[in-house]
Write an enzyme that holds these catalytic residues in place. Structure first.
Site, PDB file in Angstrom:
ATOM      1  CB  SER A   1      -0.897  -0.038   1.236  1.00 49.83           C
ATOM      2  OG  SER A   1      -1.098   1.240   1.726  1.00 49.83           O
ATOM      3  CE  LYS A   2      -1.008   4.207  -4.737  1.00 52.80           C
ATOM      4  NZ  LYS A   2      -1.947   4.996  -5.508  1.00 52.80           N
ATOM      5  NE  ARG A   3      -4.222   4.687   1.593  1.00 53.57           N
ATOM      6  CZ  ARG A   3      -4.427   4.842   0.285  1.00 53.57           C
ATOM      7  NH1 ARG A   3      -4.167   5.979  -0.298  1.00 53.57           N
ATOM      8  NH2 ARG A   3      -4.893   3.847  -0.459  1.00 53.57           N
TER       9      ARG A   3
END
Ligand code: GLU
Length: 501
Positions: free
Chosen positions: A262-264
């Site tokens: 995930s980018k987060r």
């Protein structure tokens, strides 16, 4: 007849920074185009103005260039199928939506946001009560309006959206090169919006129109788009166009292999930082050639033995049939291992040239000559370029502050350490020629005369000159530091020891 030229595209939306997944998609498109002698198109899908991020586009272009994924057509260079920004093509999408309207394949929908919301809420309620749900999504209210109703809505000044009139029965089918044959019942499909009420297209319309007008032959993209393909098939059919070959690339998983990368989520369970944006890898000092090599292997492999591929080699051997069907985990450890190997393989001048900007970015006033002099001492020791600064930052600061414990690390008394450092300072100060060999000879003689163990003597000199217990090889480091600075530091350390009593 010659076969059609392969044309592929990378079609990012400028909504955020270039990340690993996007870079992998771009890379596969690039490799496939080069392998086939085709064209690699960069198209910017920037019609969703609510999600526009002003830094996204420069970050994206810079990331692609850093990775060496030069596009043949697209922003800044143009091409015969331009413009390559969708925001410059809005008139085209309107024309094509109008065409479908005229042909009765699309219709204007005047439903308000409130009506759509309450319809969705009713649908959810039905679902919760196990009722017959019928078609999910829009209830097609406006598909069957009378001319009078339409005139009323128009008179009220309501700005409609344009929706595709999806066939109510039958099956929509297509083949994906990796996923095989996929069939969806049309009754499961919604009458998707093509043109929003502000006149801007949805992703589906713009994407299909552009892939057709730009003569794209193969679509390689992340598999999160697979669910959209049946809608696109219907659009291609409505226009009477041939659909490009579909290739949906496997998801990239996090190092545990359990979740999507995930980018987060930026940390592993044990707190290790996970980089996901390409600019983060650049800043940390990964080499673009290592990134390209590594990314190529996240979802593709040549065989069980080979893992190091230069760019030309990748272009030569890259082939869609070897793209994996199942998701691949992103191993940061393996990337580090590969990056270290690429660093070891660089020529010394090349490595110094790459280190210099990274060291400067980290705030060190480094110069190319000293960095080049350090290269032989650190090339084998660093996995990423930014680690160099921990090794050699001592050469770029004016004064060191000493940790008394470290100066005495070999269990010397302060007096013993001071005597050793005085002898070292005097010997070094007296050297007519301050070369690595001369330094080594002088210090070895002093170590022997001191009656201390060699590692105690050199350990004290190392900490005094570099402030570090672990540093690049001592004699080379002192040579780079220079005679005056070395002697000054040894004397400062002696003073620090005196303060200890
Ligand atoms: N604009 C879409 C994205 O941001 C493109 C998807 C596609 O390649 O069709 O990923």
């Amino acid at each position: 007849m010659t076969s059609q030229t392969v044309r592929v595209r990378f079609a990012p939306s400028p909504t955020g920074y270039l990340h690993l997944g996007g870079a992998r998609t771009a890379l596969y498109n690039y490799l496939f185009a080069r392998h086939e002698g085709g064209r690699f198109v960069l198209r910017i899908e920037d019609t969703d103005r609510t999600r526009y991020h002003p830094e996204a586009l420069p970050d994206l272009l810079m990331g692609l260039r850093w990775l060496g994924l030069w596009w043949d057509e697209g922003p800044e260079i143009g091409g015969e199928y331009g413009p390559y920004y969708q925001s410059d093509r809005v008139h085209l999408y309107r024309e094509y939506a109008e065409q479908l309207l005229r042909e009765g394949r699309a219709y204007r929908c005047y439903c308000s946001a409130e009506r759509l919301a309450s319809q969705r809420a009713r649908q959810r309620e039905d679902d919760d009560h196990g009722g017959a749900t019928g078609t999910p999504g829009y209830d097609r209210h406006c598909r069957y309006l009378t001319a009078k109703q339409i005139a009323d809505y128009e008179a009220q000044g309501i700005r409609p959206v344009i929706r595709l009139a999806v066939p109510l029965e039958g099956v929509t089918e297509f083949d994906d090169l990796l996923r095989g044959h996929i069939a969806v019942q049309n009754e499961q499909l919604d009458d998707l919006v093509l043109l929003k009420s502000d006149g801007f297209p949805t992703y589906h319309l713009a994407n299909v129109v552009d892939d057709h007008l730009m003569a794209i032959t193969h679509i390689l993209r992340g598999d999160e788009w697979l669910a959209s393909v049946p809608k696109h098939v219907l659009l291609y059919r409505a226009f009477g166009w041939e659909m490009p070959v579909q290739v949906h690339l496997p998801t990239i998983l996090d190092p545990s292999g359990k979740g999507k990368l995930s980018k987060r989520k930026k940390k592993t369970a044990d707190g290790k930082e996970l980089l996901t944006y390409i600019h983060e890898f650049r800043q940390k000092g990964y080499l673009p050639e290592a990134m390209v090599n590594f990314l190529a292997l996240v979802g593709w492999s040549y065989d069980a033995e080979h893992e190091f591929f230069g760019r030309d080699e990748l272009i030569r051997v890259f082939d869609l049939t070897r793209v994996s069907k199942s998701p691949g985990a992103f191993s940061y450890d393996k990337l580090d291992y590969m990056n270290a190997a690429y660093i070891r393989g660089l020529g010394q001048n090349d490595l110094a040239g790459r280190l210099l900007p990274i060291l400067r970015e980290s705030g060190l006033d480094a110069d190319i000559d000293s960095v080049l002099a350090f290269v032989p001492h650190i090339q084998e020791r660093i996995k990423v370029l930014s680690e160099a600064s921990e090794w050699i930052d001592f050469a770029y600061v004016d004064d060191l502050s000493y940790d008394a414990g470290e100066l005495l690390q070999k269990r010397l008394t302060p007096q013993q350490a001071a005597v050793a450092l005085e002898a070292a300072a005097a010997a070094l100060e007296a050297l007519p020629e301050y070369s690595e060999t001369a330094i080594e000879a002088a210090l070895r003689a002093q170590a022997e005369a001191s009656g201390l163990k060699a590692r105690e003597f050199f350990g004290a000199v190392r900490v005094a000159a570099t402030g570090k217990a672990v540093a690049p090889p001592l004699f080379g480091s002192l040579a780079i530091l220079g005679q005056a600075r070395t002697v000054r530091r040894l004397k400062a350390a002696i003073a620090a020891l005196a303060a200890l009593g």
